[in-house]
Write an enzyme that holds these catalytic residues in place. Structure first.
Site, short mmCIF file in Angstrom:
data_model
loop_
_atom_site.label_atom_id
_atom_site.label_comp_id
_atom_site.label_asym_id
_atom_site.label_seq_id
_atom_site.Cartn_x
_atom_site.Cartn_y
_atom_site.Cartn_z
N ASP A 1 40.35 38.84 48.97
CA ASP A 1 42.03 38.74 49.37
C ASP A 1 42.37 37.14 49.05
O ASP A 1 42.93 36.46 49.67
CB ASP A 1 42.20 38.99 50.56
N ASP B 1 39.98 43.05 46.18
CA ASP B 1 41.39 42.93 46.23
C ASP B 1 41.92 41.38 46.13
O ASP B 1 42.97 41.13 46.95
CB ASP B 1 41.80 43.59 47.38
#
Length: 298
Positions: free
Chosen positions: A138, A159
């Site tokens: 992230d 991600d």
């Protein structure tokens, strides 16, 4: 280390901490503010509030001008509770208009520590030019609005570019740090034509990194397009993942055009992604994607 805030050339003030410089901007000021940062390592967590005027955060050298902090989702906040993903950002931008150039923004929490955001960008219009965004899981949160990343370096493992904003990545390098990871986790709203658009970017992987996916849909209508991307062997042949939710294969919008390199296996991609025609790809112009906003022109 030195940070200089200026509204006009004759109106300057110096600070040693970036948050102190941001907080010193007069309330209600509408004129654009430039914050110049000398090379150095600035260990602090910084927030650009929603009330801030347009700010240009201007470093001298992206390699040597480093803003770093190491919160992760398990770090305890002042309230004694874990921060969770959305309070981990090293740089947190909520202003309507924000630009950063020639700096590094890092979350130094490290691999395996969970979600750890380097830049949390929840702005109206945001521009990042020649910025390095360093982290693992992230790394970059694109919360809302229109965001433009030009000649940036963005790294991570899971991600590491995620969120709902319409964002263009223009001539950026995306670097995969771990096998079996994911570059994007878009949550594009259903009524938005564009989510993430990568134009003339390069995807690389660390030594022996393999089986990385271009993306998986954080929300059902995720939109991601890679246009003229150079893709190395770190990307898996199927390209895209459904996040274990087969129904999202019918709603996700995953597209590619004219990719090259060892990982550009157009004939092996999952059947629910698509290869754009030249005519369709021609419509992926920055001014069109941003509905008239032209961030690369200034």
């Amino acid at each position: 280390m030195l940070i200089t805030v200026s509204v006009h050339e004759k109106d300057k003030a110096d600070y040693s901490r970036l948050q102190e410089a941001v907080d010193a901007i007069p309330k209600g000021l509408e004129e654009a503010v430039t914050i110049r940062i000398k090379p150095g390592i600035y260990e602090e967590k910084v927030t650009i509030p929603a009330t801030a005027p347009p700010i240009l955060l201007l470093g001298e050298d992206q390699e040597r001008t480093i803003l770093t902090w190491s919160d992760n989702a398990h770090t305890l906040g002042a309230d004694g509770e874990p921060l969770g993903t959305f309070r981990t950002g090293t740089l947190n931008v909520f202003a309507e208009s924000f630009t950063a150039e020639n700096v590094t923004i890092q979350n130094a929490s490290g691999p395996g520590t969970g979600q750890a955001v380097a830049a949390f960008v929840d702005a109206g219009m945001a521009v990042f030019r020649r910025v390095r965004l360093l982290g693992d899981q992230d790394t970059l949160y694109t919360g809302k609005g229109k965001q433009y990343y030009s000649e940036c370096y963005i790294e991570g493992d899971v991600d590491y570019i995620f969120g709902a904003a319409t964002a263009v990545f223009d001539r950026c390098r995306l670097h995969n740090k771990r096998s079996r990871g994911y570059i994007t986790a878009a949550s594009t709203p259903q009524d938005e034509a564009f989510g993430y658009v990568f134009l003339d970017c390069v995807i690389t992987g660390g030594e022996e990194v393999r089986d990385v996916y271009l993306g998986r849909p954080w929300r059902p209508y995720a939109h991601v397009a890679f246009i003229r991307t150079t893709i190395d062997a770190s990307i898996t042949a199927e390209g895209w993942h459904n996040w274990g939710q087969p129904d999202r294969e019918t709603t996700s919008r995953y597209e590619e055009y004219a990719s090259i390199g060892a990982g550009a296996a157009a004939d092996k991609r999952v059947s629910w992604s698509r290869q754009l025609s030249a005519e369709k790809a021609a419509g992926y112009r920055i001014i069109h994607i941003f509905d008239g906003w032209h961030p690369e022109g200034y």
